[in-house]
Design an enzyme around this catalytic site. Structure first.
Site, PDB file in Angstrom:
ATOM      1  N   HIS A  73      14.067  25.314  -4.551  1.00 43.57           N
ATOM      2  CA  HIS A  73      13.679  25.792  -5.878  1.00 43.57           C
ATOM      3  C   HIS A  73      14.913  26.060  -6.745  1.00 43.57           C
ATOM      4  O   HIS A  73      15.973  26.417  -6.238  1.00 43.57           O
ATOM      5  CB  HIS A  73      12.846  27.073  -5.745  1.00 43.57           C
ATOM      6  CG  HIS A  73      11.685  26.912  -4.819  1.00 43.57           C
ATOM      7  ND1 HIS A  73      11.725  27.314  -3.493  1.00 43.57           N
ATOM      8  CD2 HIS A  73      10.457  26.358  -5.013  1.00 43.57           C
ATOM      9  CE1 HIS A  73      10.573  27.034  -2.914  1.00 43.57           C
ATOM     10  NE2 HIS A  73       9.787  26.451  -3.810  1.00 43.57           N
ATOM     11  N   SER A 104       4.805  25.670  -6.143  1.00 44.20           N
ATOM     12  CA  SER A 104       5.759  26.783  -6.157  1.00 44.20           C
ATOM     13  C   SER A 104       6.680  26.772  -7.368  1.00 44.20           C
ATOM     14  O   SER A 104       7.279  27.800  -7.690  1.00 44.20           O
ATOM     15  CB  SER A 104       6.606  26.778  -4.881  1.00 44.20           C
ATOM     16  OG  SER A 104       7.325  25.567  -4.761  1.00 44.20           O
ATOM     17  N   ASP A 116      17.455  28.240  -3.494  1.00 44.95           N
ATOM     18  CA  ASP A 116      17.292  28.294  -2.039  1.00 44.95           C
ATOM     19  C   ASP A 116      17.260  26.920  -1.371  1.00 44.95           C
ATOM     20  O   ASP A 116      16.880  26.792  -0.216  1.00 44.95           O
ATOM     21  CB  ASP A 116      16.013  29.062  -1.680  1.00 44.95           C
ATOM     22  CG  ASP A 116      14.750  28.407  -2.239  1.00 44.95           C
ATOM     23  OD1 ASP A 116      14.847  27.306  -2.818  1.00 44.95           O
ATOM     24  OD2 ASP A 116      13.660  28.987  -2.096  1.00 44.95           O
TER      25      ASP A 116
END
Length: 389
Positions: free
Chosen positions: A356, A46, A353
């Site tokens: 990340h 991610s 968040d």
């Protein structure tokens, strides 16, 4: 509004990039031209996924992407990722996700990264543990290989330049830049399932599997590799959010979990040694090892100096006492629906968040690494195709 310290940092980084690009590390007057990469092919999790996992499963919701793209963009961020800044720096478009079949353009590369990906396949489901089924071997030996074969056939079958304009040219694969940003989820899964000793024992196999993916791409014609190590996972707010009354030494002086960061550094040391060995095994390859850990930890340990707030604070989501609503989610609190929305100014936050980094933090890190200051060998990304400058 950008504060003076961050503005001066960016100006200084740009000057360093100019010096590195113009002068390189050779003799005066013998600088080499930029590599002129026609494409980027990225593999990872991610931290560099530009829409893969969002295309396959549930789309990443608002407010993700709103700070730059003005809408969710398939990125786990308020805006751009480090891979986006690499593309910008090389004058290339943002990468379309290989798994996103709608509106994608692959003329200048493709992104095989997916959120939750690991180097080694895991015996967990994505819904239980956030693990992607698209591990690194799937990305490199299945997805990339199929992408190359199919785009080659489609290009040859095309009847017009319009049909070819979204497809890569076969002779450009060997001149492209191949980037890696993966390993964080192998460690986080290991922290959940294994003892520290068991995870440490598993590290050589994890590193060797990454090296195997590099070797496979080399066998397919890839020659230039830009490989990120893993960041200080023990500093992520998601790791420290629920810690109460830690024992002495459990956290370092910046509030990071010491044992997790030590494991990340051990992984990175083994990865660097393996990249050194790959330089012998793959004699025609240029392999650049990038110390993302040092860049990110440098920011986390000096946030005030660089205009950021407390790195343990999370921009998107609601985390007050026992109230934990993750970014983009909703919950009922005292009979009212509460949304895990964004803070007022994401540009002052390191963490978007809890897992990340924010766009601002990604840009800060990108400004450090693109000029080669955190690379081995020390060369800017524009010159990564050279073994030495």
């Amino acid at each position: 509004m950008m504060n003076n310290s961050r503005l001066m940092f960016i100006i200084g980084s740009n000057i360093l990039m100019l010096v590195a690009t113009v002068g390189g590390r050779g003799q005066p007057g013998q600088a080499k031209p930029a590599c002129n990469f026609p494409a980027i092919y990225n593999f990872g999790d991610s931290n560099s996924d530009t829409g893969g996992i969002s295309a396959v499963f549930l789309p990443i919701p608002t407010p993700y992407g709103n700070n730059f793209f003005k809408r969710p963009s398939g990125r786990d961020c308020d805006g751009r990722l480090i891979i986006d800044f690499i593309a910008e720096h090389l004058g290339l478009p943002y990468l379309s996700a290989y798994l996103n079949s709608i509106g994608s353009n692959y003329r200048h590369g493709a992104n095989f990264a997916t959120g939750g990906s690991t180097i080694r396949r895991q015996n967990e489901t994505i819904f239980e543990a956030g693990i992607s089924p698209f591990s690194l071997d799937v990305q490199t030996t299945m997805h990339f290989d199929q992408f190359r074969w199919r785009t080659h056939d489609l290009f040859n079958q095309a009847n017009s330049s319009m049909e070819r304009e979204k497809l890569p040219m076969a002779d450009e694969f060997s001149r492209a830049l191949y980037t890696f940003d993966i390993g964080q989820n192998d460690l986080s899964a290991g922290f959940r399932k294994l003892s520290n000793e068991q995870l440490k024992t598993a590290l050589p196999d994890i590193v060797n599997q990454l090296a195997g993916s590099v070797t496979h791409l080399y066998q397919q014609g890839a020659r230039t590799f830009w490989i990120h190590n893993t960041g200080p996972i023990g500093c992520l707010p998601v790791a420290t959010l629920y810690i109460r009354n830690p024992s002495p030494g459990y956290l370092d002086k910046f509030g990071c979990i010491s044992s997790q960061n030590e494991m990340a550094m051990e992984f990175n040391n083994q990865l660097k040694a393996r990249v050194d060995k790959l330089r012998i095994e793959l004699p025609e390859a240029s392999l650049v090892y990038v110390d993302i850990y040092a860049a990110k930890y440098g920011l986390i340990s000096n946030t005030n100096k660089h205009g950021f707030t407390d790195p343990k604070k999370i921009c998107c989501g609601r985390h007050d006492g026992d109230l934990n609503i993750w970014c983009g989610n909703k919950a009922m609190v005292n009979g009212s629906e509460v949304f895990g929305g964004s803070c007022a100014d994401p540009s002052t936050y390191v963490s978007w968040d809890g897992v990340h980094y924010s766009q601002a933090a990604n840009q800060w890190v990108a400004n450090l690494i693109l000029n080669g200051s955190y690379s081995d060998p020390p060369m800017p990304v524009t010159h990564a195709c050279y073994k030495h400058l």
